[in-house]
Each structure stands twice: as C-alpha cells, then as structure tokens.
Motif scaffolding. Structure first.
Motif, PDB file in Angstrom:
ATOM      1  N   PRO A  38      -7.837  11.313  25.318  1.00  0.00           N
ATOM      2  CA  PRO A  38      -8.942  11.941  24.601  1.00  0.00           C
ATOM      3  C   PRO A  38      -9.686  12.895  25.524  1.00  0.00           C
ATOM      4  N   ALA A  39     -10.770  13.461  25.046  1.00  0.00           N
ATOM      5  CA  ALA A  39     -11.573  14.387  25.843  1.00  0.00           C
ATOM      6  C   ALA A  39     -12.076  13.712  27.118  1.00  0.00           C
ATOM      7  N   PRO A  40     -12.331  14.480  28.179  1.00  0.00           N
ATOM      8  CA  PRO A  40     -12.786  13.895  29.452  1.00  0.00           C
ATOM      9  C   PRO A  40     -13.999  12.976  29.316  1.00  0.00           C
ATOM     10  N   LEU A  41     -14.979  13.351  28.507  1.00  0.00           N
ATOM     11  CA  LEU A  41     -16.154  12.497  28.344  1.00  0.00           C
ATOM     12  C   LEU A  41     -15.783  11.115  27.823  1.00  0.00           C
ATOM     13  N   ALA A  42     -14.753  11.054  26.991  1.00  0.00           N
ATOM     14  CA  ALA A  42     -14.320   9.781  26.411  1.00  0.00           C
ATOM     15  C   ALA A  42     -13.610   8.904  27.428  1.00  0.00           C
ATOM     16  N   ARG A  43     -13.303   9.462  28.601  1.00  0.00           N
ATOM     17  CA  ARG A  43     -12.590   8.705  29.627  1.00  0.00           C
ATOM     18  C   ARG A  43     -13.484   8.341  30.803  1.00  0.00           C
ATOM     19  N   ASP A  44     -14.781   8.549  30.660  1.00  0.00           N
ATOM     20  CA  ASP A  44     -15.733   8.267  31.733  1.00  0.00           C
ATOM     21  C   ASP A  44     -16.202   6.818  31.613  1.00  0.00           C
ATOM     22  N   PRO A  45     -15.757   5.919  32.495  1.00  0.00           N
ATOM     23  CA  PRO A  45     -16.097   4.496  32.354  1.00  0.00           C
ATOM     24  C   PRO A  45     -17.583   4.206  32.531  1.00  0.00           C
ATOM     25  N   ALA A  46     -18.253   4.948  33.397  1.00  0.00           N
ATOM     26  CA  ALA A  46     -19.690   4.728  33.594  1.00  0.00           C
ATOM     27  C   ALA A  46     -20.472   5.131  32.345  1.00  0.00           C
ATOM     28  N   LEU A  47     -20.076   6.240  31.750  1.00  0.00           N
ATOM     29  CA  LEU A  47     -20.705   6.679  30.513  1.00  0.00           C
ATOM     30  C   LEU A  47     -20.457   5.677  29.397  1.00  0.00           C
ATOM     31  N   ALA A  48     -19.259   5.091  29.377  1.00  0.00           N
ATOM     32  CA  ALA A  48     -18.917   4.113  28.346  1.00  0.00           C
ATOM     33  C   ALA A  48     -19.818   2.887  28.430  1.00  0.00           C
ATOM     34  N   VAL A  49     -20.066   2.407  29.638  1.00  0.00           N
ATOM     35  CA  VAL A  49     -20.946   1.249  29.820  1.00  0.00           C
ATOM     36  C   VAL A  49     -22.350   1.575  29.327  1.00  0.00           C
ATOM     37  N   LYS A  50     -22.850   2.747  29.703  1.00  0.00           N
ATOM     38  CA  LYS A  50     -24.195   3.146  29.303  1.00  0.00           C
ATOM     39  C   LYS A  50     -24.287   3.302  27.787  1.00  0.00           C
ATOM     40  N   ASP A  51     -23.309   3.960  27.203  1.00  0.00           N
ATOM     41  CA  ASP A  51     -23.289   4.178  25.754  1.00  0.00           C
ATOM     42  C   ASP A  51     -23.286   2.843  25.013  1.00  0.00           C
ATOM     43  N   PHE A  52     -22.425   1.956  25.438  1.00  0.00           N
ATOM     44  CA  PHE A  52     -22.295   0.650  24.784  1.00  0.00           C
ATOM     45  C   PHE A  52     -23.611  -0.128  24.871  1.00  0.00           C
ATOM     46  N   GLU A  53     -24.229  -0.116  26.042  1.00  0.00           N
ATOM     47  CA  GLU A  53     -25.470  -0.865  26.228  1.00  0.00           C
ATOM     48  C   GLU A  53     -26.608  -0.290  25.387  1.00  0.00           C
ATOM     49  N   ILE A  54     -26.659   1.034  25.273  1.00  0.00           N
ATOM     50  CA  ILE A  54     -27.695   1.658  24.434  1.00  0.00           C
ATOM     51  C   ILE A  54     -27.474   1.301  22.966  1.00  0.00           C
ATOM     52  N   CYS A  55     -26.223   1.323  22.532  1.00  0.00           N
ATOM     53  CA  CYS A  55     -25.921   0.947  21.153  1.00  0.00           C
ATOM     54  C   CYS A  55     -26.256  -0.521  20.889  1.00  0.00           C
ATOM     55  N   GLU A  56     -26.023  -1.366  21.885  1.00  0.00           N
ATOM     56  CA  GLU A  56     -26.407  -2.769  21.745  1.00  0.00           C
ATOM     57  C   GLU A  56     -27.908  -2.912  21.552  1.00  0.00           C
ATOM     58  N   ARG A  57     -28.676  -2.170  22.342  1.00  0.00           N
ATOM     59  CA  ARG A  57     -30.135  -2.257  22.235  1.00  0.00           C
ATOM     60  C   ARG A  57     -30.628  -1.747  20.884  1.00  0.00           C
TER      61      ARG A  57
ATOM     62  N   HIS B   3     -18.514   9.369  20.279  1.00  0.00           N
ATOM     63  CA  HIS B   3     -19.090   8.064  20.586  1.00  0.00           C
ATOM     64  C   HIS B   3     -18.163   6.931  20.128  1.00  0.00           C
ATOM     65  N   ASN B   4     -17.470   7.114  19.015  1.00  0.00           N
ATOM     66  CA  ASN B   4     -16.510   6.106  18.555  1.00  0.00           C
ATOM     67  C   ASN B   4     -15.516   5.767  19.654  1.00  0.00           C
ATOM     68  N   ILE B   5     -14.945   6.790  20.265  1.00  0.00           N
ATOM     69  CA  ILE B   5     -13.911   6.575  21.277  1.00  0.00           C
ATOM     70  C   ILE B   5     -14.502   5.981  22.545  1.00  0.00           C
ATOM     71  N   ILE B   6     -15.652   6.512  22.960  1.00  0.00           N
ATOM     72  CA  ILE B   6     -16.290   6.017  24.181  1.00  0.00           C
ATOM     73  C   ILE B   6     -16.560   4.520  24.078  1.00  0.00           C
ATOM     74  N   CYS B   7     -17.154   4.089  22.973  1.00  0.00           N
ATOM     75  CA  CYS B   7     -17.506   2.674  22.831  1.00  0.00           C
ATOM     76  C   CYS B   7     -16.286   1.803  22.559  1.00  0.00           C
ATOM     77  N   THR B   8     -15.267   2.361  21.924  1.00  0.00           N
ATOM     78  CA  THR B   8     -14.034   1.601  21.728  1.00  0.00           C
ATOM     79  C   THR B   8     -13.394   1.277  23.065  1.00  0.00           C
ATOM     80  N   ASN B   9     -13.408   2.238  23.967  1.00  0.00           N
ATOM     81  CA  ASN B   9     -12.823   2.009  25.287  1.00  0.00           C
ATOM     82  C   ASN B   9     -13.579   0.924  26.053  1.00  0.00           C
TER      83      ASN B   9
END
Length: 321
Positions: A297-316, A210-216
């Motif tokens: 990084p791992a493929p999941l960490a390079r998924d831009p759609a997942l990154a947007v969703k992850d970031f928005e959930i963390c914001e909430r 999650h660190n990498i996903i949200c950093t991206n």
C-alpha cells in the motif's frame, strides 16, 4: 445541476477514465470464487453493508458455502429483501438480518452486545459498509460522518467483537479499503471534521488510508492468536457508493462503468478471496489488490509508528462506550 463543476475537476474525469482502463485489464486473471472448494458449514460470518452491492455478493458467496451469515445493515426493508434473495438463491435458511448504523457508536455498541449474546462464534468479519461524497455532517458523537461510517464505526465494531473472534480461531477479519487510499492523508483533526475538503472523494480517500493503517496495527496485535486481519481493494466497482455525488458525476461514472468498471459481483471477488481462500490462510497485515495479489500500500500505510498512534487515537475516540 451546476454544470461548471465538470470544468472545475477535469483531472478527476481524466483520472477516472485512466483508472477504468487499468481496472479493465485487471478483470482478467483474477481468482475465481466458483472454483474455490472452501466450505463454511458450521462457520459464522458477519458482513456489514450487505443489503446491496459488493456486500450482498460477499454474503451470497458465504451462504452458498453453508455459513451462518449475518447481514449487518442500516435499512430494515432493504436488508430484509437481501436476506430473502440470498436464502432463495442458495437454499440456505441460516441467513439473518441484524440492524446497525455504523456511523453511530451507540448503534454499533448495541449491535455488538446482541451479537455477543446470541452468537457462540464468529469466524469471518467483513467490514464493507462505506460512503463517499457526503457533505460535511457531524454525528452526535462529535465525529465527521464519513469518518464515523467508513472507519471509526467499523473500528469499534471490530474491537467489541474481537474476543469472540479470537475465541473462534482460526478466524479472519477483512476490511474493505480502496486504491484511493493512495491519495489520502493523515490528519487526526479530520476525525472531528476539521481541515477537510469535502470535494468529491477527498474525505473518502482519507478514511480508506486509515482503514489500512489500523488494519496493519490490528494484525500486529493479533499475532499468535490464530486471527488474521487484512485490507483489500475491490477495484473500481459499479455500486451505490457514489449516490451522494453531483448528478453529472454519477452519470459520467455509470457511463464509463458500463464499458470498463467491475460489477458488484466482480468487486466482491477480492474480499471473498481474503475471507475464504486457502492461499490466505495465516496471511495477515497485508493489502490485497483487486486482482487478488498482495501489493504494497501507500508509504503512510506502512509506517508502524504511525499505525500505533492511529490505533491508540481511535481507541480513545471510541472508548467512551
């Protein structure tokens, strides 16, 4: 101590030894902070978890370069000792302690409020504090303790200080992740302590992904601001991150580490590289490996759609404050 735990996880022992060999190979040829002439006079830097291990050596390097360094620590006694040591070793008296428990959203908000009141600029933010091997614990915010400490607390801290960082551009945000992110999975119920296996480093691995996903995603949002955001793997390092593991595994880890693992000082090299190296100027949204090279990084960490969703959930999850 239940010695049967060793035989329940033989793959962990083998993989640890193999990773140790890889890290030993990577220890050579890394970028040398002492050869870097970057000067941080007039710059302000915050390092979380800076009273020990990697964080303390990152803060020490910044202080040697003349920065105004803020050690963001949970323990007042250990933080005070680290400040004293860094001041004595560098001759830089502009090194200070500010208390924060990154697992507590209230504590993070109080810390951020004080920083915004006291500081006129923030040029470097290093989110380094982390835990591994914790049993299931929930914070008063209803969050899993490991996720709160390793991801959601630092996420909130970064967002609350972001305007100050942007005002200070050019500036850099460095999030310390791990090669273990490759073993992590994304399940947003994990944030609330659901569907988690608390065996050894499994929860830690998820948080580091999650660190990498949200950093991206943060890097994408910061395009054009003069602020860069990167995640970094410090390598396998002899630190206190495993203090919550069973005694046998800690002993095994330390024994192998004497021969193969990086010291805390060596583990600080790649985060320092991200924070000060001229080669990283303008580089953002990247994953820097322990040898200071850019890696995928791992493929999941390079998924831009997942990154947007992850970031928005963390914001909430952190917006109630």
């Amino acid at each position: 101590m239940d010695w049967s735990v060793l035989f329940q996880h033989p793959a962990w022992v083998l993989s640890t030894a193999l990773l140790a060999f890889v890290v030993r190979l990577q220890r050579r040829g890394s970028w040398d902070p002492k050869a870097c002439s970057a000067v941080l006079s007039g710059k302000t830097a915050i390092v979380t978890g800076a009273n020990t291990g990697i964080g303390k050596f990152i803060a020490l390097d910044f202080a040697r370069r003349g920065a105004h360094v803020i050690l963001a620590c949970r323990s007042e006694s250990r933080g005070t000792a680290a400040v004293k040591e860094i001041r004595e070793k560098t001759g830089n008296s502009n090194v200070h302690l500010r208390l924060v428990d990154v697992s507590s959203l209230d504590s993070v908000s109080e810390f951020s409020k004080k920083i915004l009141e006291e500081e006129k600029a923030l040029h470097i933010l290093v989110n380094n504090a982390a835990v591994s091997g914790l049993p299931k614990q929930m914070t008063k915010d209803g969050l899993d303790m490991s996720f709160a400490t390793n991801h959601l607390g630092p996420f909130l801290l970064t967002n609350q200080l972001l305007d100050l960082v942007k005002h200070s551009a050019p500036a850099r945000i460095v999030n310390v992740s791990s090669m273990n992110h490759k073993k992590g999975q994304v399940d947003f119920s994990h944030f609330h302590g659901e569907n988690l296996n608390y065996s050894l480093d499994e929860v830690y691995n998820h948080t580091k992904l999650h660190n990498i996903i949200c950093t991206n995603e943060l890097a994408r949002r910061l395009q054009g601001t003069g602020v860069t955001a990167n995640s970094v793997n410090p390598g396998i390092v002899m630190t206190e991150v495993m203090r919550h593991y069973p005694l046998f595994f800690r002993c095994l880890f330390n024994l192998i580490g004497l021969f193969f693992f990086k010291s805390s000082e060596e583990g600080a090299v790649s985060p320092i590289y991200c924070a000060v190296a001229e080669e990283m100027e303008g580089i953002t949204g990247k994953y820097v490996d322990s040898d200071c090279s850019l890696k995928l990084p791992a493929p999941l960490a390079r998924d831009p759609a997942l990154a947007v969703k992850d970031f928005e959930i963390c914001e909430r999850l952190t917006s109630k404050l």
